[in-house]
Design a protein around this motif. Structure first.
Motif, PDB file in Angstrom:
ATOM      1  N   MET A   1       6.306  21.916  -7.345  1.00 58.77           N
ATOM      2  CA  MET A   1       6.458  20.546  -6.819  1.00 58.77           C
ATOM      3  C   MET A   1       5.077  19.991  -6.470  1.00 58.77           C
ATOM      4  N   THR A   2       4.747  18.841  -6.950  1.00 62.30           N
ATOM      5  CA  THR A   2       3.457  18.232  -6.665  1.00 62.30           C
ATOM      6  C   THR A   2       3.656  16.861  -6.059  1.00 62.30           C
ATOM      7  N   LEU A   3       3.089  16.666  -4.883  1.00 65.79           N
ATOM      8  CA  LEU A   3       3.223  15.391  -4.177  1.00 65.79           C
ATOM      9  C   LEU A   3       1.858  14.739  -4.159  1.00 65.79           C
ATOM     10  N   THR A   4       1.577  13.907  -5.122  1.00 66.83           N
ATOM     11  CA  THR A   4       0.251  13.304  -5.216  1.00 66.83           C
ATOM     12  C   THR A   4       0.351  11.798  -5.253  1.00 66.83           C
ATOM     13  N   GLU A   5      -0.768  11.165  -4.985  1.00 68.45           N
ATOM     14  CA  GLU A   5      -0.860   9.715  -5.010  1.00 68.45           C
ATOM     15  C   GLU A   5      -2.013   9.323  -5.925  1.00 68.45           C
ATOM     16  N   ALA A   6      -2.084   8.054  -6.258  1.00 72.76           N
ATOM     17  CA  ALA A   6      -3.182   7.554  -7.078  1.00 72.76           C
ATOM     18  C   ALA A   6      -4.502   7.745  -6.344  1.00 72.76           C
ATOM     19  N   PRO A   7      -5.586   8.018  -7.067  1.00 75.15           N
ATOM     20  CA  PRO A   7      -6.880   8.233  -6.423  1.00 75.15           C
ATOM     21  C   PRO A   7      -7.282   7.049  -5.548  1.00 75.15           C
ATOM     22  N   ALA A   8      -7.909   7.351  -4.428  1.00 76.82           N
ATOM     23  CA  ALA A   8      -8.383   6.306  -3.532  1.00 76.82           C
ATOM     24  C   ALA A   8      -9.694   5.733  -4.073  1.00 76.82           C
ATOM     25  N   PRO A   9     -10.077   4.545  -3.634  1.00 77.97           N
ATOM     26  CA  PRO A   9     -11.359   3.992  -4.040  1.00 77.97           C
ATOM     27  C   PRO A   9     -12.509   4.937  -3.678  1.00 77.97           C
ATOM     28  N   ARG A  10     -13.539   4.919  -4.481  1.00 77.32           N
ATOM     29  CA  ARG A  10     -14.634   5.859  -4.279  1.00 77.32           C
ATOM     30  C   ARG A  10     -15.349   5.612  -2.954  1.00 77.32           C
ATOM     31  N   LEU A  11     -15.583   4.362  -2.628  1.00 82.28           N
ATOM     32  CA  LEU A  11     -16.248   4.034  -1.372  1.00 82.28           C
ATOM     33  C   LEU A  11     -15.181   3.884  -0.289  1.00 82.28           C
ATOM     34  N   VAL A  12     -15.281   4.700   0.731  1.00 85.82           N
ATOM     35  CA  VAL A  12     -14.238   4.767   1.748  1.00 85.82           C
ATOM     36  C   VAL A  12     -14.810   4.344   3.093  1.00 85.82           C
ATOM     37  N   ARG A  13     -14.164   3.369   3.702  1.00 82.66           N
ATOM     38  CA  ARG A  13     -14.562   2.983   5.063  1.00 82.66           C
ATOM     39  C   ARG A  13     -14.086   4.048   6.038  1.00 82.66           C
ATOM     40  N   PRO A  14     -14.936   4.476   6.974  1.00 87.66           N
ATOM     41  CA  PRO A  14     -14.563   5.585   7.859  1.00 87.66           C
ATOM     42  C   PRO A  14     -13.530   5.227   8.913  1.00 87.66           C
ATOM     43  N   TYR A  15     -13.387   3.951   9.235  1.00 84.63           N
ATOM     44  CA  TYR A  15     -12.458   3.549  10.303  1.00 84.63           C
ATOM     45  C   TYR A  15     -11.388   2.628   9.732  1.00 84.63           C
ATOM     46  N   GLN A  16     -10.258   3.225   9.398  1.00 84.01           N
ATOM     47  CA  GLN A  16      -9.169   2.484   8.782  1.00 84.01           C
ATOM     48  C   GLN A  16      -7.925   2.452   9.655  1.00 84.01           C
ATOM     49  N   HIS A  17      -7.529   3.618  10.144  1.00 89.09           N
ATOM     50  CA  HIS A  17      -6.269   3.686  10.871  1.00 89.09           C
ATOM     51  C   HIS A  17      -6.264   4.928  11.746  1.00 89.09           C
ATOM     52  N   TYR A  18      -5.969   4.734  13.026  1.00 91.94           N
ATOM     53  CA  TYR A  18      -5.846   5.848  13.952  1.00 91.94           C
ATOM     54  C   TYR A  18      -4.466   6.472  13.758  1.00 91.94           C
ATOM     55  N   VAL A  19      -4.419   7.700  13.236  1.00 88.72           N
ATOM     56  CA  VAL A  19      -3.144   8.351  12.918  1.00 88.72           C
ATOM     57  C   VAL A  19      -2.734   9.237  14.086  1.00 88.72           C
ATOM     58  N   TYR A  20      -2.041   8.670  15.055  1.00 90.36           N
ATOM     59  CA  TYR A  20      -1.527   9.478  16.163  1.00 90.36           C
ATOM     60  C   TYR A  20      -0.063   9.834  15.961  1.00 90.36           C
ATOM     61  N   ALA A  21       0.579   9.205  14.992  1.00 93.14           N
ATOM     62  CA  ALA A  21       1.952   9.541  14.621  1.00 93.14           C
ATOM     63  C   ALA A  21       2.156   9.102  13.183  1.00 93.14           C
ATOM     64  N   TYR A  22       3.034   9.811  12.480  1.00 90.65           N
ATOM     65  CA  TYR A  22       3.307   9.448  11.087  1.00 90.65           C
ATOM     66  C   TYR A  22       4.807   9.450  10.875  1.00 90.65           C
ATOM     67  N   PRO A  23       5.362   8.362  10.301  1.00 97.93           N
ATOM     68  CA  PRO A  23       4.664   7.119   9.972  1.00 97.93           C
ATOM     69  C   PRO A  23       4.485   6.219  11.198  1.00 97.93           C
ATOM     70  N   HIS A  24       3.640   5.189  11.054  1.00103.83           N
ATOM     71  CA  HIS A  24       3.432   4.206  12.108  1.00103.83           C
ATOM     72  C   HIS A  24       4.694   3.369  12.286  1.00103.83           C
ATOM     73  N   LYS A  25       4.858   2.790  13.468  1.00107.75           N
ATOM     74  CA  LYS A  25       6.048   1.975  13.739  1.00107.75           C
ATOM     75  C   LYS A  25       6.203   0.788  12.789  1.00107.75           C
ATOM     76  N   THR A  26       5.097   0.339  12.192  1.00109.60           N
ATOM     77  CA  THR A  26       5.218  -0.785  11.268  1.00109.60           C
ATOM     78  C   THR A  26       5.967  -0.392   9.990  1.00109.60           C
ATOM     79  N   ALA A  27       6.237   0.910   9.821  1.00110.04           N
ATOM     80  CA  ALA A  27       7.075   1.349   8.703  1.00110.04           C
ATOM     81  C   ALA A  27       8.546   1.439   9.094  1.00110.04           C
ATOM     82  N   TYR A  28       8.844   1.299  10.385  1.00109.44           N
ATOM     83  CA  TYR A  28      10.238   1.351  10.828  1.00109.44           C
ATOM     84  C   TYR A  28      10.960   0.062  10.425  1.00109.44           C
TER      85      TYR A  28
END
Length: 454
Positions: free
Chosen positions: A1-28
């Motif tokens: 079983m392989t759970l993969t996603e499309a490659p992310a952009p090469r240049l990555v901003r270091p501060y995107q989202h504070y992951v204190y829970a998964y998923p975030h409430k905005t996905a509820y």
């Protein structure tokens, strides 16, 4: 079983989202009442080591960076009405849990729990113990506070009722920086509050600090770090500043404070590394990107609780609850007007209204794997591969080959950890807020992107 996603952009901003829970409430999303009975949801769940959380949605002020579910102040009678509603919810939840529910730890958060008066804090503790059967003197109890509300009488109640950890939101010991972050406080008042907390003899003190404030330099950041270290806190949390939509800072700025995005990222990374190295040099151990614990800090118990597998019971209008199948809560908002409406709706509910979940996210085997990897890998100690395989019967390097390969290419994984341990490198920890979001599933990303801010 392989759970993969499309490659992310090469240049990555270091501060995107504070992951204190998964998923975030905005996905509820709203749940159908007939599919979300609490009794049915908890019927087959393991309940021997639950986490208990009470959410108090009140603050004396709202900081400019805050996007938490909280309102400013409480009109006459609102805190009493809120505690009344908590009591009704506790009755419904205890009925749903049935016999055999045991709590491994407890926390009061918000908002600011110490916004409540001393007698109201007594009632809150009674709700946990008498309403839900939690023995607060026998499990770790963490409580969040602000300098203005950390009064002697409130702290006495918390200490007597078994609080083992008091977390104080300071953010900066520099008055000008506090004002810039729209957190009106004076250092003298912060120091006085810290004195009262130490006098209350609560075993563990945590101090929250923020880096990335407009005008903050390594010198002023070190000034705050040293001011905090003078109190020898058992824990320190170092948070990067975020400017989120609908917050005080977000309404007045359309980009990072005082500079371009790339410059702000560099400032925050520079200050993070400076703070990390300073704390390590002063006898602290890094637990995660944000958390540092004094090496000789006393244990407070509850070490057997595993956030990856053990459930959470949340009470209050901003609290989350976790079963193996569903993460659920009430409606979520950031805008103050919408929050007030949700609080009012919560306080008007009867016991029957608390017997089902309102908003949530149905999880599945793939999401459980992602959550386990996220919550383990973002810890400095890393994730033993054997734990993952024992739970899921697969290998994380097979399930997440694309993502882990990408992290390795960026130098975010610790090559010295050996094949039995997945662990972030120091640079990987520094980029936790970029790494975490890359492990979000496509379904969660889609839900979050479609969420209408309110």
């Amino acid at each position: 079983m392989t759970l993969t996603e499309a490659p992310a952009p090469r240049l990555v901003r270091p501060y995107q989202h504070y992951v204190y829970a998964y998923p975030h409430k905005t996905a509820y999303r709203p749940l159908r009442r007939e599919e979300a009975s609490l009794r049915a949801l908890w019927a087959q769940e393991p309940k021997g080591a639950l986490s208990l959380y009470f959410h108090i949605p009140f603050c004396e002020v709202r900081c400019g960076f805050c996007n938490l579910f909280t309102r400013i102040g409480a009109p006459d009678g609102l805190t009493t009405a809120y505690l009344d509603a908590l009591e009704r919810q506790a009755a419904a939840v205890r009925e749903a849990l049935g016999e055999g529910a045991r709590f491994a730890n407890a926390a009061f958060g918000g908002g600011t729990p110490t916004f409540l008066e001393a007698a109201e804090l007594e009632r809150l503790c009674d709700l946990a113990e008498q309403g839900l059967g939690a023995d607060l003197t026998a499990v770790p109890l963490s409580v969040e506070a602000s300098p203005a509300t950390a009064t002697t009488d409130r702290l006495a109640v918390l200490a007597e009722r078994g609080t083992t950890r008091l977390s104080l939101g300071v953010q900066s010991f520099v008055d000008a920086e506090a004002r810039t972050a729209v957190r009106p406080q004076r250092r003298a008042d912060v120091e006085a509050a810290l004195g009262r907390i130490r006098a209350a003899a609560i075993p563990l003190l945590n101090i929250d600090l923020i880096y990335g404030i407009d005008g903050q330099t390594e010198r002023s950041w070190r000034h705050s770090l040293d001011a905090a270290l003078a109190w020898r806190p058992e824990e320190l949390y170092l948070y990067p500043l975020y400017v989120r939509p609908l917050t005080g800072l977000g309404r007045h700025r359309d980009r990072a404070p005082g500079q371009g995005e790339a410059e702000w990222d560099e400032q925050r990374l520079r200050l993070y590394r400076h703070g990390r190295d300073h704390l390590l040099a002063h006898g602290y151990e890094q637990v995660s990107m944000r958390m540092f614990r004094r090496a000789d800090a006393p244990a407070t118990g509850g070490e057997d609780y595993a956030c990856q597998t053990d459930g959470m019971v949340g009470l209050g209008c901003g609290a989350r609850s976790y079963t193996s199948a569903l993460h659920y809560s009430f409606d979520y908002a950031v805008d103050m007007h919408r929050i007030r409406g949700i609080v009012d709706d919560y306080t008007a509910r009867g016991t029957e209204d608390f017997r089902h979940a309102d908003f949530g996210w149905w999880t599945d085997a793939e999401e459980a794997r992602r959550r386990h990897l996220l919550q383990s890998l973002l810890q400095a100690g890393g994730m033993p591969v054997v734990d993952y395989t024992a739970r899921f019967g697969t290998s994380p390097t097979d399930d997440f080959a694309t993502e882990l390969g990408r992290f390795a290419d960026r130098g975010w994984l610790d090559d010295s950890a050996g094949p039995g341990l997945l662990r972030l490198s120091p640079e990987g920890l520094a980029h936790s807020d970029a790494l975490g979001p890359e492990l979000f599933s496509a379904a969660v990303r889609e839900r979050m992107a479609a969420y209408e801010l309110k």
